[in-house]
Write a protein that holds these residues in place. Structure first.
Motif, mmCIF file in Angstrom:
data_model
loop_
_atom_site.group_PDB
_atom_site.id
_atom_site.type_symbol
_atom_site.label_atom_id
_atom_site.label_comp_id
_atom_site.label_asym_id
_atom_site.label_seq_id
_atom_site.Cartn_x
_atom_site.Cartn_y
_atom_site.Cartn_z
ATOM 1 N N GLU A 30 27.835 6.165 -55.541
ATOM 2 C CA GLU A 30 26.586 6.923 -55.583
ATOM 3 C C GLU A 30 26.380 7.573 -56.952
ATOM 4 O O GLU A 30 25.280 7.554 -57.504
ATOM 5 C CB GLU A 30 26.572 7.979 -54.473
ATOM 6 C CG GLU A 30 25.331 8.849 -54.462
ATOM 7 C CD GLU A 30 24.022 8.099 -54.225
ATOM 8 O OE1 GLU A 30 22.968 8.697 -54.489
ATOM 9 O OE2 GLU A 30 24.038 6.927 -53.800
ATOM 10 N N LYS A 31 27.440 8.120 -57.521
ATOM 11 C CA LYS A 31 27.334 8.786 -58.815
ATOM 12 C C LYS A 31 26.953 7.789 -59.920
ATOM 13 O O LYS A 31 26.091 8.063 -60.754
ATOM 14 C CB LYS A 31 28.650 9.482 -59.152
ATOM 15 C CG LYS A 31 28.555 10.471 -60.298
ATOM 16 C CD LYS A 31 29.868 11.192 -60.489
ATOM 17 C CE LYS A 31 29.785 12.537 -59.816
ATOM 18 N NZ LYS A 31 30.930 13.393 -60.170
ATOM 19 N N GLU A 37 20.246 4.923 -62.537
ATOM 20 C CA GLU A 37 18.830 5.101 -62.182
ATOM 21 C C GLU A 37 18.143 6.096 -63.110
ATOM 22 O O GLU A 37 16.993 5.877 -63.519
ATOM 23 C CB GLU A 37 18.693 5.557 -60.728
ATOM 24 C CG GLU A 37 18.950 4.453 -59.728
ATOM 25 C CD GLU A 37 18.931 4.909 -58.292
ATOM 26 O OE1 GLU A 37 18.657 4.072 -57.430
ATOM 27 O OE2 GLU A 37 19.209 6.100 -58.012
ATOM 28 N N GLU A 38 18.826 7.175 -63.458
ATOM 29 C CA GLU A 38 18.257 8.157 -64.390
ATOM 30 C C GLU A 38 17.993 7.515 -65.754
ATOM 31 O O GLU A 38 16.932 7.703 -66.347
ATOM 32 C CB GLU A 38 19.204 9.350 -64.553
ATOM 33 C CG GLU A 38 19.269 10.263 -63.367
ATOM 34 C CD GLU A 38 20.364 11.317 -63.491
ATOM 35 O OE1 GLU A 38 20.880 11.544 -64.609
ATOM 36 O OE2 GLU A 38 20.715 11.906 -62.452
ATOM 37 N N THR A 61 29.215 -1.584 -45.447
ATOM 38 C CA THR A 61 29.054 -0.149 -45.207
ATOM 39 C C THR A 61 28.376 0.514 -46.401
ATOM 40 O O THR A 61 27.451 1.309 -46.235
ATOM 41 C CB THR A 61 30.420 0.517 -44.935
ATOM 42 O OG1 THR A 61 31.005 -0.077 -43.774
ATOM 43 C CG2 THR A 61 30.276 2.016 -44.725
ATOM 44 N N SER A 62 28.824 0.182 -47.600
ATOM 45 C CA SER A 62 28.207 0.734 -48.812
ATOM 46 C C SER A 62 26.739 0.330 -48.903
ATOM 47 O O SER A 62 25.879 1.152 -49.224
ATOM 48 C CB SER A 62 28.937 0.239 -50.067
ATOM 49 O OG SER A 62 30.240 0.717 -50.106
ATOM 50 N N PHE A 66 23.783 3.237 -48.783
ATOM 51 C CA PHE A 66 22.972 3.551 -49.960
ATOM 52 C C PHE A 66 21.668 2.757 -50.048
ATOM 53 O O PHE A 66 20.922 2.906 -51.004
ATOM 54 C CB PHE A 66 23.792 3.333 -51.229
ATOM 55 C CG PHE A 66 25.009 4.206 -51.292
ATOM 56 C CD1 PHE A 66 24.900 5.583 -51.319
ATOM 57 C CD2 PHE A 66 26.273 3.651 -51.288
ATOM 58 C CE1 PHE A 66 26.013 6.397 -51.356
ATOM 59 C CE2 PHE A 66 27.404 4.448 -51.337
ATOM 60 C CZ PHE A 66 27.273 5.835 -51.364
ATOM 61 N N GLY A 67 21.398 1.899 -49.069
ATOM 62 C CA GLY A 67 20.149 1.140 -49.078
ATOM 63 C C GLY A 67 20.151 -0.029 -50.034
ATOM 64 O O GLY A 67 19.107 -0.439 -50.531
ATOM 65 N N PHE A 68 21.336 -0.604 -50.304
ATOM 66 C CA PHE A 68 21.449 -1.763 -51.186
ATOM 67 C C PHE A 68 21.225 -3.042 -50.383
ATOM 68 O O PHE A 68 20.980 -2.996 -49.191
ATOM 69 C CB PHE A 68 22.843 -1.836 -51.815
ATOM 70 C CG PHE A 68 23.278 -0.624 -52.586
ATOM 71 C CD1 PHE A 68 22.370 0.261 -53.139
ATOM 72 C CD2 PHE A 68 24.631 -0.369 -52.761
ATOM 73 C CE1 PHE A 68 22.792 1.372 -53.864
ATOM 74 C CE2 PHE A 68 25.061 0.734 -53.476
ATOM 75 C CZ PHE A 68 24.137 1.607 -54.030
#
Length: 149
Positions: A30-31, A37-38, A61-62, A66-68
């Motif tokens: 996530e980090k 993304e930033e 699961t990941s 995270f919506g991947f």
């Protein structure tokens, strides 16, 4: 203060990233994605991100968490190539982030060659060489004890 990932994006044209995450390292995943993304938003372009891990359950699961997108992939040893199956997107905003589960090191390297990333991020427990860091021709450390510098 600028971290090493921001510095690399400032100095290099990066459009395609491959990440080898540690098993169940959801916080790091996530980090990394948030940082990318930033940077992507500031640059006004989409940066392609792919994750490759060994355990299908963990990868799925990941992707769900995270919506991947999860892409079923299998290595055809006879033809020496990867066969891609169904793509399952678990979200809309981050569906461009592709996750693959390949258990064999040769399979992962084949996928890496096909993806042809500008940047590779390796989390140490996954790497046979036990490298905590990021590879861009040379090795730049961006992760120490699960914290970005």
């Amino acid at each position: 203060m600028e971290n090493i990932l921001q510095k690399i994006f400032r100095e290099k044209m990066i459009s395609n990233i491959l990440i080898y995450p540690r098993r169940q390292s959801f916080e790091i995943i996530e980090k990394v994605v948030q940082l990318i993304e930033e940077i992507s938003e500031k640059q006004g372009k989409v940066i392609n991100i792919s994750f490759v891990a060994t355990e299908e359950e963990s990868v799925m699961t990941s992707a769900r968490l995270f919506g991947f997108s999860y892409i079923k992939a299998e290595f055809d040893r006879v033809k020496g190539q990867i066969r891609y199956g169904e793509k399952i997107s678990y979200g809309k905003k981050r569906a461009y982030i592709n996750c693959y589960a390949l258990s064999d090191e040769n399979e992962r390297y084949r996928l890496q060659n096909e993806i042809n990333p500008d940047l590779i991020i390796i989390d140490s427990e996954f790497s046979d060489k036990k490298i905590d860091g990021l590879i861009y021709k040379d090795i730049d450390i961006i992760c120490e004890n699960n914290s970005f510098i």
